[in-house]
Design an enzyme around this catalytic site. Structure first.
Site, short mmCIF file in Angstrom:
data_model
loop_
_atom_site.label_atom_id
_atom_site.label_comp_id
_atom_site.label_asym_id
_atom_site.label_seq_id
_atom_site.Cartn_x
_atom_site.Cartn_y
_atom_site.Cartn_z
N HIS A 1 -37.19 -122.79 14.68
CA HIS A 1 -38.28 -122.10 14.82
C HIS A 1 -38.31 -120.65 15.14
O HIS A 1 -39.38 -120.05 15.57
CB HIS A 1 -39.34 -122.97 16.00
CG HIS A 1 -39.97 -123.97 15.58
ND1 HIS A 1 -40.95 -124.35 15.24
CD2 HIS A 1 -39.33 -125.47 15.38
CE1 HIS A 1 -41.37 -125.50 14.73
NE2 HIS A 1 -40.34 -126.37 14.97
N LYS B 1 -53.23 -116.32 20.99
CA LYS B 1 -51.82 -116.93 20.97
C LYS B 1 -51.27 -116.80 22.23
O LYS B 1 -51.78 -115.71 22.93
CB LYS B 1 -51.19 -116.21 19.67
CG LYS B 1 -51.19 -114.53 19.83
CD LYS B 1 -50.64 -114.02 18.68
CE LYS B 1 -51.59 -113.95 17.42
NZ LYS B 1 -50.67 -114.89 16.30
N ARG B 2 -50.10 -117.26 22.31
CA ARG B 2 -49.23 -116.71 23.50
C ARG B 2 -49.01 -115.37 23.73
O ARG B 2 -48.92 -114.45 22.74
CB ARG B 2 -47.96 -117.38 23.68
CG ARG B 2 -47.84 -119.05 23.94
CD ARG B 2 -48.21 -119.60 25.29
NE ARG B 2 -47.40 -118.98 26.16
CZ ARG B 2 -46.61 -120.04 26.94
NH1 ARG B 2 -46.86 -121.05 26.61
NH2 ARG B 2 -45.87 -119.52 27.78
N LYS C 1 -45.41 -110.34 19.60
CA LYS C 1 -46.73 -110.61 19.16
C LYS C 1 -47.51 -109.34 19.09
O LYS C 1 -48.50 -109.21 18.32
CB LYS C 1 -47.24 -111.72 19.63
CG LYS C 1 -46.65 -113.02 19.45
CD LYS C 1 -47.40 -114.34 19.93
CE LYS C 1 -46.70 -115.57 19.90
NZ LYS C 1 -47.09 -116.31 18.71
N THR D 1 -49.13 -120.35 13.00
CA THR D 1 -50.12 -121.27 12.44
C THR D 1 -51.65 -120.98 12.90
O THR D 1 -52.48 -121.41 12.08
CB THR D 1 -49.85 -122.78 12.99
OG1 THR D 1 -49.70 -122.76 14.49
CG2 THR D 1 -48.59 -123.35 12.43
N LYS E 1 -55.21 -121.48 10.71
CA LYS E 1 -56.39 -121.87 11.53
C LYS E 1 -57.65 -120.97 11.06
O LYS E 1 -58.78 -121.40 10.74
CB LYS E 1 -56.39 -122.16 12.80
CG LYS E 1 -55.11 -123.14 13.13
CD LYS E 1 -55.14 -122.92 14.69
CE LYS E 1 -53.67 -123.91 15.19
NZ LYS E 1 -53.36 -123.62 16.56
C1 LIG Z 1 -52.42 -122.81 16.83
C2 LIG Z 1 -52.00 -122.60 18.16
C3 LIG Z 1 -51.00 -121.85 18.78
C4 LIG Z 1 -50.19 -121.18 17.71
O1 LIG Z 1 -50.76 -119.91 17.49
P1 LIG Z 1 -49.89 -118.55 16.95
O2 LIG Z 1 -51.03 -117.70 16.53
O3 LIG Z 1 -49.53 -119.08 15.52
O4 LIG Z 1 -48.88 -118.19 17.76
C5 LIG Z 1 -50.83 -121.67 19.88
N1 LIG Z 1 -51.52 -122.29 21.15
C6 LIG Z 1 -52.43 -123.05 20.72
C7 LIG Z 1 -53.34 -123.87 21.67
C8 LIG Z 1 -53.00 -123.25 19.36
O5 LIG Z 1 -53.79 -124.44 18.76
#
Ligand SMILES: *Cc1c(COP(=O)(O)O)cnc(C)c1O
Length: 814
Positions: A365, A548-549, A554, A656, A660
């Site tokens: 990952h 995101k985190r 990032k 991911t 979304k």
């Molecule tokens: C989808 C999701 C992530 C991943 O987000 P990235 O933008 O791909 O880092 C992290 N936390 C939650 C709660 C999510 O639903």
């Protein structure tokens, strides 16, 4: 097969009256209360159990079908699951939403009220844990016999609040009031050893006897994982650590030594006490390795128990079993399976190794070197002495194989060894994971390519066929149907049916509507209504989200520099024709990750400064939404116009969140990183805002030794003004560390990409002014996001790695 008739099960109600009867009997007999005295909590638990019953019935039929078929199974091992709230999903997947909405009224509550009590189990950090949840959902949807194994942490990912502009962390006691979705299965408990020593077994070269110094119990419970549009209900089985009965010291308790009396039990239970809130750096904590081994040992024994229900010959094991390792966290399972086969089941080493290697597959990952797990040999030796011996043996045979292929290449041997020698002897978990598995995959095209060409290059030389790509995906049920009901209804209307929900490629049919003015009008109205619901800012402003985190790679700091630049521009030209923006951030920073927490502080400080500025605040608003989790993601994503995916190219494995947002019609501004590349290829370059260095250019710039962040600062007036403002204390004196880090080493080349990013954002503004064009681009993003369904991801795994066939579960006739 009519299971219900065979076993004399009563049919569960399907009409509104029957459902209501079932609800009432649950309230009386299982909750032990009455309509008159039912609290909201009682009503929530009662509804949840009533819905769960419907899935449990399907579960029973699924188990019967699986038992009859004796299929090849997928076992997904993951230290994290970010499952999201269960009630709404289970209402959808059991088709009882409307019945439930009616029936709960008799208890005096609305469905929305009860959904508000449904707490999401936060058993994961971010993308990796959410991927696990999306994949188990998709496996059930694709009728694949599967079990997800994980840890039932008492405390999930911390709850974040913003206090004085900074992140504050609170423990997440998610199951404090119980969890109605869970079935305890104490009969399937396992015993796990730690520490101790090994002894030779007389007459055997390879077998050893391990005498552990500590023994704990693993007690499982499971949650149901229904498929959408199928009958399959799989499970996620979660392990919780307990002390044995003997761990309570009655004599000490009697002597008043209360703490000492329970210390052994407490020590055992600490193993599953808390999720480690960091998934992006290697954590050298013994308790974490203990968690990993606890998960693997319990799960493997459970897998073997299940195998032996229908099979007796070990030579069938690898044909009936594939175990997918979600990152390196469960890699110790490779050594544990060897130990079980060799020491406990007395197989020969070669046979055990052949079985092991054919059983496992590994998903990597990351590309960040600091996230590649290694453990000091001395920690292993103390905690898992037998496993270290096994790893040494695996390594010896492996290095022999390398030596045969590349004779005399000692440098290569040193690089590839499972044991790192310098500067400290450590076990390299990723190397063990590559050596002990049949397949290794990255999670997006670019990531898989970079794995082969950089981090795992030596291994790809040795075993080119082992390396695969499986691009991540997301559950369209959770992330559009449940999250965005308005848009889902419009899509269903546009496509003439709901088939797209389990065959997401059907969204391509929307392309035909992308030039239909009245359809675009409705599309736009829905986005606006979703913004009104979110209530983050003016619904007519461009809603620009970065959720995101928090991590420097990032690059939330890059977004922040853009915000400060807009702030300056508007101040300098208050009468200008500015596009109003609401910028929404959400995300947690690991509690010990100070640089990330500094960025959170600076965002809040900049936000406050702008909010207090009467000239700028009509055009620009910065919102920080607390406690980003799946539930919050489901609220924000439907309201987003612009999706920020701006990591330094070559650092984000896939992402991911990007999928979304695109699925919900947000346009992406992004770099050529992770799955952004594949999103852009599918939605079309014209419908994607691309900027910045690519992975090759970024690596070249970094390694050239020529990069000076300060050159960009000196060259670019707007950038200089932004950083100067931070340094001069314009934002409440906050942000010196952030500015210092950018002007210094600038690890993630933020300043190198600044100008391209700001110019690209100007282009975003220009397109936004033409709402018809924007909406058309938005529709095309949704229309071409079908590839990013987790159902497709699971089909790819099934075809390329698992080689499993679906096992359809018969319907309940009558
Ligand atoms: C989808 C999701 C992530 C991943 O987000 P990235 O933008 O791909 O880092 C992290 N936390 C939650 C709660 C999510 O639903």
């Amino acid at each position: 097969m009519d299971l219900r008739q065979g076993l004399g099960l009563r049919r569960l109600g399907r009409t509104a009256d029957e459902f209501q009867q079932d609800l009432l009997s649950t309230l009386y007999y299982r909750r032990g209360t009455t309509v008159e005295s039912a609290s909201a909590r009682d009503a929530y638990e009662t509804l949840s159990l009533t819905v769960r019953d419907r899935l449990a019935e399907r579960r029973a039929r699924t188990a019967a079908a699986h038992f009859a078929t004796n299929p090849r199974w997928v076992y997904y091992l993951s230290a994290e699951y970010l499952l999201g709230a269960q009630l709404e999903q289970n209402l959808l997947y059991s088709g009882t939403g409307e019945l439930a909405a009616e029936a709960v009224k008799t208890l005096g509550f609305t469905l929305e009220e009860l959904e508000g009590l449904d707490i999401e189990p936060g058993l994961g950090n971010g993308g990796l844990g959410r991927l696990a949840a999306c994949l188990v959902d998709a496996m059930a949807t694709r009728d694949i016999p599967a079990v997800g194994y994980g840890i039932r942490y008492d405390f999930g990912i911390f709850k974040q609040s913003i206090s004085g502009g900074a992140q504050a962390e609170c423990p997440d006691d998610w199951a404090f009031q119980g969890n109605p979705w869970e079935f305890p299965a104490p009969d399937d408990r396992q015993t796990v050893g730690f520490y101790g020593h090994t002894e030779p077994v007389p007459g055997s070269q390879t077998r050893k006897r391990w005498i552990p110094g500590e023994v704990v119990l693993g007690e499982p419970s499971h949650m149901l994982v229904p498929g959408y549009g199928t009958e399959t209900v799989n499970i996620v089985r979660l392990w919780r650590a307990r002390g044995s009965e003997a761990s309570f010291d009655l004599s000490r308790f009697s002597a008043g030594q209360y703490a000492e009396a329970v210390q052994e039990a407490v020590r055992a239970e600490n193993i599953s006490k808390v999720l480690y809130p960091d998934d992006s750096t290697e954590l050298g904590r013994e308790l974490r390795l203990k968690q990993q081994y606890f998960l693997c040992s319990c799960s493997l024994r459970d897998i073997i128990r299940r195998f032996r229900l229908r099979n007796s010959d070990w030579s069938d094991f690898a044909d009936k079993t594939v175990i997918q390792l979600n990152d390196t966290h469960p890699t110790i399972a490779i050594a544990e399976l060897m130990r079980l086969l060799v020491d406990e089941y007395e197989l020969e080493w070669d046979q055990a190794w052949s079985i092991t290697r054919r059983t496992f597959a590994y998903t990597c990952h990351t590309l960040l070197p600091e996230a590649l797990e290694t453990w000091p040999v001395h920690v292993f030796e103390r905690l898992l002495p037998r496993h270290l011996e096994i790893i040494y043996l695996i390594n010896m045979f492996f290095l022999r194989e390398v030596e045969e292929r590349f004779p005399g290449d000692t440098d290569r041997l040193r690089r590839m060894s499972i044991i790192q020698e310098e500067p400290e002897r450590r076990v390299r978990m990723a190397h063990l994971a590559v050596v002990g598995t049949e397949a290794v995959n990255g999670v997006a095209e670019l990531h898989s390519k970079l794995l082969r060409e950089t981090v795992l290059n030596d291994f790809a030389d040795l075993w080119p066929a082992k390396f695969q790509n499986v691009t991540n995906g997301i559950s369209p049920r959770r992330f559009i149907k449940i999250a965005n009901p308005r848009l889902s209804d419009l899509i269903t209307e546009g496509l003439g049916g709901e088939g797209w929900l389990s065959d997401l490629d059907q969204l391509a049919g929307l392309e035909a509507l992308a030039d239909d003015a009245s359809f675009l009008e409705r599309w736009r109205a829905i986005k606006r209504a979703n913004k009104v619901d979110l209530a983050a800012g003016d619904p007519d402003s461009l809603t620009d989200v970065m959720i995101k985190r928090f991590h420097e790679y990032k690059r939330q700091q890059l977004k922040l520099l853009h915000i400060i630049t807009l702030y300056h521009r508007i101040r300098n030209d208050p009468g200008g024709d500015w596009v109003p923006r609401t910028v929404l951030f959400a995300g947690k920073a690991a509690p010990a990750y100070h640089a990330a927490k500094d960025i959170i502080r600076l965002i809040n400080a900049v936000g406050s400064t702008i909010a207090a500025d009467p000239v700028v605040s009509p055009y620009l608003k910065v919102v920080f939404a607390e406690n980003y989790n799946v539930t919050l993601a489901e609220r924000i994503i439907p309201a987003a116009d612009l999706s920020e995916q701006i990591s330094l190219a070559g650092k984000e494995a896939s992402g991911t969140g990007n999928m979304k947002l695109a699925l919900n019609g947000a346009l992406t501004i992004g770099t050529l990183d992770g799955a952004n590349i594949e999103i852009r290829a599918r939605v079309g370059a014209d419908n994607f805002f691309l900027f910045g260095l690519d992975a090759f250019q970024a690596a070249e710039l970094r390694y050239s030794g020529q990069y000076r962040a300060r050159d960009n600062y000196e060259r670019d007036g707007e950038l200089r003004a932004a950083i100067d403002a931070i340094q001069s204390g314009a934002f409440g004196g906050v942000g010196h560390e952030v500015a210092g880090s950018l002007l210094g080493w600038d690890e993630y080349l933020t300043l190198a990409d600044y100008r391209a990013y700001v110019d690209c954002q100007d282009h975003v503004d220009r397109v936004w002014r033409d709402q018809a064009t924007w909406s058309r681009m938005s529709v095309l993003n949704t229309a071409h996001s079908g590839f990013f369904s987790a159902d497709r991801t699971v089909s790819d795994y099934a075809a390329r790695i698992w080689r499993v066939a679906p096992v359809p579960v018969p319907r309940d006739e009558d």
